[in-house]
Enzyme design. Structure first.
Site, PDB file in Angstrom:
ATOM      1  N   GLY A  46      42.325  16.818 -28.849  1.00  0.00           N
ATOM      2  CA  GLY A  46      41.674  16.155 -27.732  1.00  0.00           C
ATOM      3  C   GLY A  46      41.496  17.110 -26.571  1.00  0.00           C
ATOM      4  O   GLY A  46      42.168  18.139 -26.503  1.00  0.00           O
ATOM      5  N   GLN A  51      40.579  19.981 -18.010  1.00  0.00           N
ATOM      6  CA  GLN A  51      41.108  21.145 -18.740  1.00  0.00           C
ATOM      7  C   GLN A  51      40.089  22.272 -18.830  1.00  0.00           C
ATOM      8  O   GLN A  51      40.454  23.413 -19.096  1.00  0.00           O
ATOM      9  CB  GLN A  51      41.538  20.740 -20.160  1.00  0.00           C
ATOM     10  N   CYS A  88      50.035  20.556 -25.678  1.00  0.00           N
ATOM     11  CA  CYS A  88      48.861  20.497 -24.813  1.00  0.00           C
ATOM     12  C   CYS A  88      48.272  21.900 -24.710  1.00  0.00           C
ATOM     13  O   CYS A  88      49.012  22.866 -24.557  1.00  0.00           O
ATOM     14  CB  CYS A  88      49.276  19.996 -23.431  1.00  0.00           C
ATOM     15  N   LEU A  89      46.945  21.995 -24.800  1.00  0.00           N
ATOM     16  CA  LEU A  89      46.300  23.314 -24.743  1.00  0.00           C
ATOM     17  C   LEU A  89      46.541  24.008 -23.405  1.00  0.00           C
ATOM     18  O   LEU A  89      46.461  25.226 -23.316  1.00  0.00           O
ATOM     19  CB  LEU A  89      44.790  23.176 -24.983  1.00  0.00           C
ATOM     20  N   HIS A 130      47.279  10.571 -23.827  1.00  0.00           N
ATOM     21  CA  HIS A 130      47.497  11.943 -23.354  1.00  0.00           C
ATOM     22  C   HIS A 130      46.282  12.431 -22.548  1.00  0.00           C
ATOM     23  O   HIS A 130      46.427  12.976 -21.450  1.00  0.00           O
ATOM     24  CB  HIS A 130      47.760  12.843 -24.570  1.00  0.00           C
ATOM     25  N   GLU A 131      45.088  12.197 -23.101  1.00  0.00           N
ATOM     26  CA  GLU A 131      43.880  12.682 -22.416  1.00  0.00           C
ATOM     27  C   GLU A 131      43.617  11.908 -21.128  1.00  0.00           C
ATOM     28  O   GLU A 131      43.175  12.485 -20.131  1.00  0.00           O
ATOM     29  CB  GLU A 131      42.662  12.612 -23.346  1.00  0.00           C
ATOM     30  N   HIS A 134      45.540  13.242 -18.337  1.00  0.00           N
ATOM     31  CA  HIS A 134      44.918  14.422 -17.729  1.00  0.00           C
ATOM     32  C   HIS A 134      43.966  14.019 -16.592  1.00  0.00           C
ATOM     33  O   HIS A 134      43.869  14.719 -15.583  1.00  0.00           O
ATOM     34  CB  HIS A 134      44.101  15.204 -18.762  1.00  0.00           C
TER      35      HIS A 134
HETATM   36 NI    NI Z   1      46.697  18.063 -22.890  1.00  0.00          NI
END
Ligand code: NI
Length: 165
Positions: A46, A51, A88-89, A130-131, A134
């Site tokens: 995701g 991000q 998480c990226l 999670h997204e 963000h």
């Molecule tokens: Ni993330």
């Protein structure tokens, strides 16, 4: 389509409250396409717009059940709780056990401007939450105790200083 750089903690845009998308312009559609390509290229499940440096309410996901892209997503119902490790990226090499709703209902807008309602459980429900976190400037490290969080932030700062040298 183009790849976009995924920002890393502690970039300040990751802490911002994102704005709702007012109109689905060509720029918004291009951003979604680029986010999708970037997500696949980073092998993420995701990606949220902040991000990649855009403080707008847009998320894309693919947990192996097909691509989902949502504009202005909002959780409308949540049931049960489940804990599982997440990465998480924006925080490479970190896994955090996060308690989330087990099943959720989400409302949002698709890329054609149509309202959509989505029921999700399991990994999809987890990734959606999670997204959406963000979009509110929340990261998985915020789910840790203050002690653990401070330790991890210290470690990350050290790593970044080393990387800059
Ligand atoms: Ni993330």
């Amino acid at each position: 389509m183009a790849l976009i750089e995924v920002l890393r903690f502690p970039h300040q845009i990751l802490r911002q409250q994102c704005e709702p998308v007012a109109a689905i312009t060509d720029d918004v559609l291009k951003l979604i396409d680029d986010m999708v390509e970037t997500m696949y290229s980073y092998k993420g499940v995701g990606l949220a717009a902040p991000q990649v440096g855009v403080a707008q309410n847009i998320i894309v996901l693919d947990v192996g059940q097909g691509l989902v892209s949502l504009i202005n997503p909002e959780i409308s119902l949540g049931e049960g709780t489940a804990s599982k490790e997440e990465g998480c990226l924006c925080l490479p090499d970190l896994l955090v056990t996060v308690e989330r709703r087990e099943r959720i209902q989400i409302k949002g807008i698709d890329r054609k401007g149509n309202p959509v309602t989505l029921e999700a459980d399991g990994l999809l429900a987890r990734a959606l939450q999670h997204e959406i976190d963000h979009l509110n400037g929340t990261l998985i490290i915020d789910k840790l105790s203050k002690l653990k969080r401070d330790l991890i932030i210290k470690r990350l700062r050290k790593q970044q200083l080393k990387a800059q040298k």
